[in-house]
Design a protein around this motif. Structure first.
Motif, short mmCIF file in Angstrom:
data_model
loop_
_atom_site.label_atom_id
_atom_site.label_comp_id
_atom_site.label_asym_id
_atom_site.label_seq_id
_atom_site.Cartn_x
_atom_site.Cartn_y
_atom_site.Cartn_z
N SER A 213 36.69 -31.34 50.18
CA SER A 213 38.01 -31.79 49.76
C SER A 213 38.24 -31.58 48.27
O SER A 213 39.32 -31.86 47.76
N GLY A 214 37.22 -31.09 47.56
CA GLY A 214 37.33 -30.86 46.13
C GLY A 214 38.10 -29.59 45.80
O GLY A 214 38.69 -28.96 46.69
N PRO A 215 38.11 -29.22 44.52
CA PRO A 215 38.87 -28.04 44.10
C PRO A 215 38.37 -26.76 44.79
O PRO A 215 37.18 -26.66 45.12
N GLN A 216 39.26 -25.84 45.02
CA GLN A 216 38.93 -24.57 45.66
C GLN A 216 39.58 -23.44 44.87
O GLN A 216 40.58 -22.87 45.30
N PRO A 217 39.01 -23.11 43.71
CA PRO A 217 39.62 -22.07 42.88
C PRO A 217 39.54 -20.68 43.52
O PRO A 217 38.70 -20.44 44.39
N ALA A 218 40.42 -19.81 43.09
CA ALA A 218 40.44 -18.43 43.56
C ALA A 218 40.38 -17.51 42.35
O ALA A 218 40.96 -17.81 41.30
N PHE A 219 39.65 -16.41 42.47
CA PHE A 219 39.44 -15.48 41.37
C PHE A 219 39.74 -14.06 41.81
O PHE A 219 39.55 -13.72 42.98
N GLU A 220 40.13 -13.23 40.86
CA GLU A 220 40.21 -11.80 41.15
C GLU A 220 38.77 -11.30 41.29
O GLU A 220 37.86 -11.81 40.61
N PRO A 221 38.50 -10.33 42.16
CA PRO A 221 37.13 -9.87 42.38
C PRO A 221 36.40 -9.44 41.10
O PRO A 221 35.21 -9.75 40.95
N ASP A 222 37.08 -8.76 40.18
CA ASP A 222 36.40 -8.35 38.94
C ASP A 222 35.98 -9.55 38.10
O ASP A 222 34.92 -9.55 37.47
N ALA A 223 36.80 -10.60 38.06
CA ALA A 223 36.46 -11.81 37.31
C ALA A 223 35.27 -12.51 37.95
O ALA A 223 34.37 -12.99 37.26
N TRP A 224 35.23 -12.56 39.28
CA TRP A 224 34.11 -13.19 39.99
C TRP A 224 32.82 -12.40 39.73
O TRP A 224 31.76 -12.98 39.49
N LYS A 225 32.91 -11.09 39.77
CA LYS A 225 31.75 -10.24 39.52
C LYS A 225 31.25 -10.45 38.09
O LYS A 225 30.04 -10.56 37.86
N ALA A 226 32.15 -10.53 37.12
CA ALA A 226 31.76 -10.76 35.72
C ALA A 226 31.10 -12.13 35.57
O ALA A 226 30.09 -12.27 34.86
N PHE A 227 31.63 -13.15 36.24
CA PHE A 227 31.02 -14.48 36.19
C PHE A 227 29.61 -14.44 36.76
O PHE A 227 28.69 -15.03 36.21
N GLY A 228 29.42 -13.75 37.88
CA GLY A 228 28.10 -13.64 38.48
C GLY A 228 27.11 -12.98 37.53
O GLY A 228 25.97 -13.44 37.40
N GLY A 229 27.53 -11.93 36.85
CA GLY A 229 26.66 -11.27 35.87
C GLY A 229 26.32 -12.20 34.73
O GLY A 229 25.16 -12.27 34.29
N PHE A 230 27.30 -12.96 34.24
CA PHE A 230 27.06 -13.93 33.17
C PHE A 230 26.08 -15.01 33.63
O PHE A 230 25.14 -15.35 32.92
N ALA A 231 26.29 -15.54 34.82
CA ALA A 231 25.42 -16.60 35.34
C ALA A 231 23.99 -16.11 35.50
O ALA A 231 23.04 -16.82 35.16
N ARG A 232 23.82 -14.89 36.00
CA ARG A 232 22.47 -14.34 36.14
C ARG A 232 21.83 -14.12 34.77
O ARG A 232 20.65 -14.42 34.58
N ALA A 233 22.59 -13.59 33.81
CA ALA A 233 22.05 -13.28 32.48
C ALA A 233 21.67 -14.54 31.71
O ALA A 233 20.70 -14.53 30.96
#
Length: 59
Positions: free
Chosen positions: A30-50
């Motif tokens: 029931s919490g927030p459910q944000p939506a991202f453009e695929p390139d933004a999600w991919k960039a976030f994943g790279g940042f989180a891994r790094a």
């Protein structure tokens, strides 16, 4: 496509539909459910891994 982390981590799920990645906490549906453009999600994943999720606080 839907993915979820294993049970020892925060329960994050994401679903990709054309042009949008929807994200939610599988343990708090029931919490927030944000939506991202695929390139933004991919960039976030790279940042989180790094950085392994660690962000240096500003001084």
């Amino acid at each position: 496509m839907s993915r979820r982390t294993d049970e020892t981590r925060a329960g994050q799920e994401h679903v990709t539909v054309p042009g949008v990645v929807h994200v939610r906490d599988s343990k708090d549906k029931s919490g927030p459910q944000p939506a991202f453009e695929p390139d933004a999600w991919k960039a976030f994943g790279g940042f989180a891994r790094a950085t392994r999720g660690y962000i240096q606080p500003d001084e």
